[in-house]
Design a protein around this motif. Structure first.
Motif, PDB file in Angstrom:
ATOM      1  N   GLN A  26      -2.439  16.947  39.051  1.00  0.00           N
ATOM      2  CA  GLN A  26      -1.909  17.977  38.146  1.00  0.00           C
ATOM      3  C   GLN A  26      -2.991  18.504  37.224  1.00  0.00           C
ATOM      4  O   GLN A  26      -3.163  19.713  37.074  1.00  0.00           O
ATOM      5  N   SER A  27      -3.721  17.595  36.581  1.00  0.00           N
ATOM      6  CA  SER A  27      -4.775  18.019  35.663  1.00  0.00           C
ATOM      7  C   SER A  27      -5.886  18.746  36.410  1.00  0.00           C
ATOM      8  O   SER A  27      -6.439  19.728  35.907  1.00  0.00           O
ATOM      9  N   ALA A  28      -6.210  18.265  37.614  1.00  0.00           N
ATOM     10  CA  ALA A  28      -7.251  18.927  38.415  1.00  0.00           C
ATOM     11  C   ALA A  28      -6.833  20.353  38.754  1.00  0.00           C
ATOM     12  O   ALA A  28      -7.658  21.280  38.717  1.00  0.00           O
ATOM     13  N   ARG A  29      -5.555  20.547  39.074  1.00  0.00           N
ATOM     14  CA  ARG A  29      -5.080  21.902  39.362  1.00  0.00           C
ATOM     15  C   ARG A  29      -5.153  22.801  38.134  1.00  0.00           C
ATOM     16  O   ARG A  29      -5.491  23.981  38.226  1.00  0.00           O
ATOM     17  N   ALA A  30      -4.840  22.239  36.976  1.00  0.00           N
ATOM     18  CA  ALA A  30      -4.898  23.020  35.740  1.00  0.00           C
ATOM     19  C   ALA A  30      -6.322  23.487  35.468  1.00  0.00           C
ATOM     20  O   ALA A  30      -6.560  24.655  35.127  1.00  0.00           O
ATOM     21  N   ILE A  31      -7.281  22.573  35.609  1.00  0.00           N
ATOM     22  CA  ILE A  31      -8.691  22.932  35.396  1.00  0.00           C
ATOM     23  C   ILE A  31      -9.124  23.979  36.408  1.00  0.00           C
ATOM     24  O   ILE A  31      -9.821  24.948  36.073  1.00  0.00           O
ATOM     25  N   SER A  32      -8.709  23.792  37.659  1.00  0.00           N
ATOM     26  CA  SER A  32      -9.049  24.757  38.702  1.00  0.00           C
ATOM     27  C   SER A  32      -8.477  26.136  38.403  1.00  0.00           C
ATOM     28  O   SER A  32      -9.152  27.161  38.581  1.00  0.00           O
ATOM     29  N   ARG A  36       5.646  28.063  40.334  1.00  0.00           N
ATOM     30  CA  ARG A  36       4.484  28.676  40.985  1.00  0.00           C
ATOM     31  C   ARG A  36       4.872  29.953  41.714  1.00  0.00           C
ATOM     32  O   ARG A  36       4.135  30.952  41.687  1.00  0.00           O
ATOM     33  N   GLN A  37       6.026  29.931  42.377  1.00  0.00           N
ATOM     34  CA  GLN A  37       6.470  31.136  43.089  1.00  0.00           C
ATOM     35  C   GLN A  37       6.729  32.271  42.116  1.00  0.00           C
ATOM     36  O   GLN A  37       6.330  33.409  42.353  1.00  0.00           O
ATOM     37  N   ALA A  38       7.381  31.949  40.992  1.00  0.00           N
ATOM     38  CA  ALA A  38       7.703  32.982  40.009  1.00  0.00           C
ATOM     39  C   ALA A  38       6.449  33.562  39.364  1.00  0.00           C
ATOM     40  O   ALA A  38       6.377  34.765  39.086  1.00  0.00           O
ATOM     41  N   LEU A  39       5.445  32.721  39.139  1.00  0.00           N
ATOM     42  CA  LEU A  39       4.219  33.174  38.471  1.00  0.00           C
ATOM     43  C   LEU A  39       3.153  33.627  39.465  1.00  0.00           C
ATOM     44  O   LEU A  39       2.064  34.042  39.054  1.00  0.00           O
ATOM     45  N   ASN A  40       3.456  33.539  40.766  1.00  0.00           N
ATOM     46  CA  ASN A  40       2.533  33.952  41.820  1.00  0.00           C
ATOM     47  C   ASN A  40       1.239  33.131  41.776  1.00  0.00           C
ATOM     48  O   ASN A  40       0.135  33.675  41.812  1.00  0.00           O
ATOM     49  N   ILE A  41       1.407  31.830  41.666  1.00  0.00           N
ATOM     50  CA  ILE A  41       0.277  30.901  41.659  1.00  0.00           C
ATOM     51  C   ILE A  41       0.302  30.105  42.953  1.00  0.00           C
ATOM     52  O   ILE A  41       1.332  29.571  43.346  1.00  0.00           O
ATOM     53  N   GLU A  42      -0.833  30.032  43.608  1.00  0.00           N
ATOM     54  CA  GLU A  42      -0.958  29.323  44.887  1.00  0.00           C
ATOM     55  C   GLU A  42      -1.787  28.063  44.680  1.00  0.00           C
ATOM     56  O   GLU A  42      -2.817  28.096  44.001  1.00  0.00           O
ATOM     57  N   SER A  80      -3.515  24.452  46.547  1.00  0.00           N
ATOM     58  CA  SER A  80      -3.913  23.777  47.772  1.00  0.00           C
ATOM     59  C   SER A  80      -4.721  22.561  47.372  1.00  0.00           C
ATOM     60  O   SER A  80      -5.816  22.688  46.808  1.00  0.00           O
ATOM     61  N   GLY A  81      -4.155  21.375  47.608  1.00  0.00           N
ATOM     62  CA  GLY A  81      -4.833  20.174  47.160  1.00  0.00           C
ATOM     63  C   GLY A  81      -4.957  20.157  45.647  1.00  0.00           C
ATOM     64  O   GLY A  81      -3.975  20.274  44.933  1.00  0.00           O
ATOM     65  N   SER A  82      -6.194  20.070  45.173  1.00  0.00           N
ATOM     66  CA  SER A  82      -6.433  20.037  43.726  1.00  0.00           C
ATOM     67  C   SER A  82      -6.841  21.394  43.157  1.00  0.00           C
ATOM     68  O   SER A  82      -7.217  21.486  41.992  1.00  0.00           O
ATOM     69  N   SER A  83      -6.774  22.439  43.948  1.00  0.00           N
ATOM     70  CA  SER A  83      -7.157  23.775  43.473  1.00  0.00           C
ATOM     71  C   SER A  83      -5.918  24.632  43.238  1.00  0.00           C
ATOM     72  O   SER A  83      -4.865  24.407  43.839  1.00  0.00           O
ATOM     73  N   ALA A  84      -6.056  25.586  42.336  1.00  0.00           N
ATOM     74  CA  ALA A  84      -4.948  26.498  42.021  1.00  0.00           C
ATOM     75  C   ALA A  84      -5.520  27.882  41.719  1.00  0.00           C
ATOM     76  O   ALA A  84      -6.545  28.008  41.041  1.00  0.00           O
TER      77      ALA A  84
END
Length: 476
Positions: free
Chosen positions: A166-172, A208-214, A216-220
């Motif tokens: 989760q944190s890795a995705r946020a940073i990404s 994520r769908q509502a905000l159009n965020i994709e 994959s793994g630890s990336s966002a």
């Protein structure tokens, strides 16, 4: 310029005019003031510091700053009073002030390990202007880069290398926003939200769908098209912290309410609005809940979500305009808790308000509504379990299924013991019995929650007042 010097701890005097507290007249008073200033619900920061020094030594990157006391061979500590206090109390636990005697044994246990740290490297100076400058650099803020510049949450997460996905995705997400958009309002807000909170927000697929965020793994990546909605959601999370995104239901509700207020930003791309009956499962917890208590907790939480809808006000068009979050103000001496509580977590506040509401219904017609007593008994357990989870969430710790037991043993009991010892109240009979082990608060909750014993009104009120005491000491 001053000089570096190794000084025995016995020749270092804690500063009676330490800016952390009002000036006092003796070193003993200064020791008391520091311990009082550094008190925690579950212990004391000075004890924690002493344990760390005993194990690892002093922080080599930060020298103590001292000034010679005229006419003596001693030195007054100008910077590093907490460290000196920790070492002194560990080496000579008899110095622990009487209001904190409950810490004496723990300090005493550190004596042998602390002996190797009694010689302390200090920077010695008698130049007040130089000392003042050093203190400002250490405690005066960033001063546009002159002082200490603290890491933000993303930088801390990168360094720790312990961040979860989760944190890795946020940073990404923040890094990719910067690459894609440069310095704009969305990046400015996102970069200032703790990685744990931003990661929690985008952990839910519907969000994520509502905000159009994709992801994959630890990336966002933000794919665009929802700028207004994304900005408004991020602003609320930055302003209010974890409260509006605590559970999956909270996160989806935040998206729905924000979308109604500001619009989705792209009418050609439908905004996913989930069914209201969606199960209340927080995917950020990733816990196995197989026992009866956990199933009961889920059922109780789901019903509270439905109940919460009754606490919202609507205008003539049916739009939600504001949640009413104030606790019920009418207090009866026979009512639960015996006072108004203000739990600082959103979910614990919701549970508390629900208990207050149910209790008031009971008081209006006790004979016909006696079936509410078991519900109130279970709800007290739910309130404490919710408080425990929120408490550990606030300090970044995941206790999993043991959160309630750990909270009662390691947080609530020490806090109430300090309260009883400090104010010397003899009328806190139930709390004293609990602290002394003569009464098992937790066991009674368990039996009520599972229907093992019946719930009577006097016991219910009595236990609720102990709950109130715990919440007031730890979570208000």
């Amino acid at each position: 310029m001053g000089e570096r010097k190794l000084i025995d701890i016995n020749f270092l005097v804690v500063d009676e005019e330490n800016p952390r507290f009002e000036a006092v007249s003796t070193e003993d008073d200064a020791l008391f003031s520091i311990l009082e200033d550094q008190s925690l619900a579950s212990g004391n920061k000075i004890l924690n510091l002493a344990q760390d020094i005993a194990s690892n030594g002093l922080n080599a990157s930060e020298l103590l700053v001292v000034s010679p006391i005229e006419g003596t061979n001693t030195y007054r500590v100008r910077e590093g009073n907490r460290r000196v206090t920790a070492i002194k109390l560990a080496l000579q636990s008899s110095l622990v002030p009487s209001p904190f005697k409950n810490l004496t044994e723990q300090f005493s246990n550190l004596k042998t390990a602390m002996e190797q740290h009694r010689l302390v490297e200090c920077y010695v100076s008698d130049n007040e202007e130089e000392i003042g400058r050093l203190l400002v650099l250490r405690h005066g803020g960033e001063s546009e880069g002159v002082g200490t510049v603290k890491w933000n949450s993303a930088q801390r997460a990168r360094f720790s290398q312990k961040g979860n996905q989760q944190s890795a995705r946020a940073i990404s997400l923040v890094e990719n926003l910067h690459k894609l958009r440069g310095l704009d309002n969305i990046l400015a807000i996102a970069a200032n939200i703790p990685a744990t909170n931003l990661g929690r927000l985008i952990s839910t697929p519907e969000v994520r769908q509502a905000l159009n965020i994709e992801v994959s793994g630890s990336s966002a990546h933000y794919l665009g098209g929802r700028d207004g909605l994304l900005l408004a959601v991020l602003e609320k999370v930055k302003r209010e912290g974890v409260a509006p995104i605590y559970s999956k239901t909270d996160r989806i509700r935040l998206i729905e309410e924000t979308a109604r207020r500001v619009g989705s930003g792209n009418p050609e791309q439908p905004l996913f609005l989930p069914d209201k009956s969606i199960e209340v499962v927080d995917e950020t917890e990733n816990e196995s809940r197989g026992d009866e208590s956990s199933r009961a907790s889920r059922a109780g939480t789901a019903s509270l979500v439905e109940l919460e809808n009754d606490f919202h006000q609507s205008d003539s068009h049916g739009e939600i305009i504001a949640p009413r979050r104030k606790p019920v103000s009418r207090i009866n001496h026979d009512a639960m808790f015996g006072q108004i509580l203000r739990p600082k977590g959103r979910m614990s506040n919701d549970v508390y308000r629900a208990i207050e509401w149910i209790d008031q219904q009971y008081l209006r017609n006790p004979e016909d509504l006696s079936h509410l007593l078991p519900i109130l008994g279970f709800s007290l357990r739910l309130l404490m379990e919710t408080t425990a989870r929120e408490y550990y969430e606030s300090i970044g710790t995941d206790q999993g299924e043991s959160a309630f037991k750990s909270f009662m043993k390691d947080v609530a009991k020490p806090a109430i013991k300090v309260k009883i010892d400090a104010v010397e109240q003899n009328d806190m009979a139930l709390a004293s019995e609990w602290i002394d082990g003569k009464f098992s608060f937790e066991a009674l909750f368990h039996k009520w929650a599972h229907g093992i014993i019946s719930v009577d009104r006097p016991s219910l009120v009595r236990q609720s007042k102990l709950v109130a005491l715990i919440i007031n000491e730890v979570w208000t």
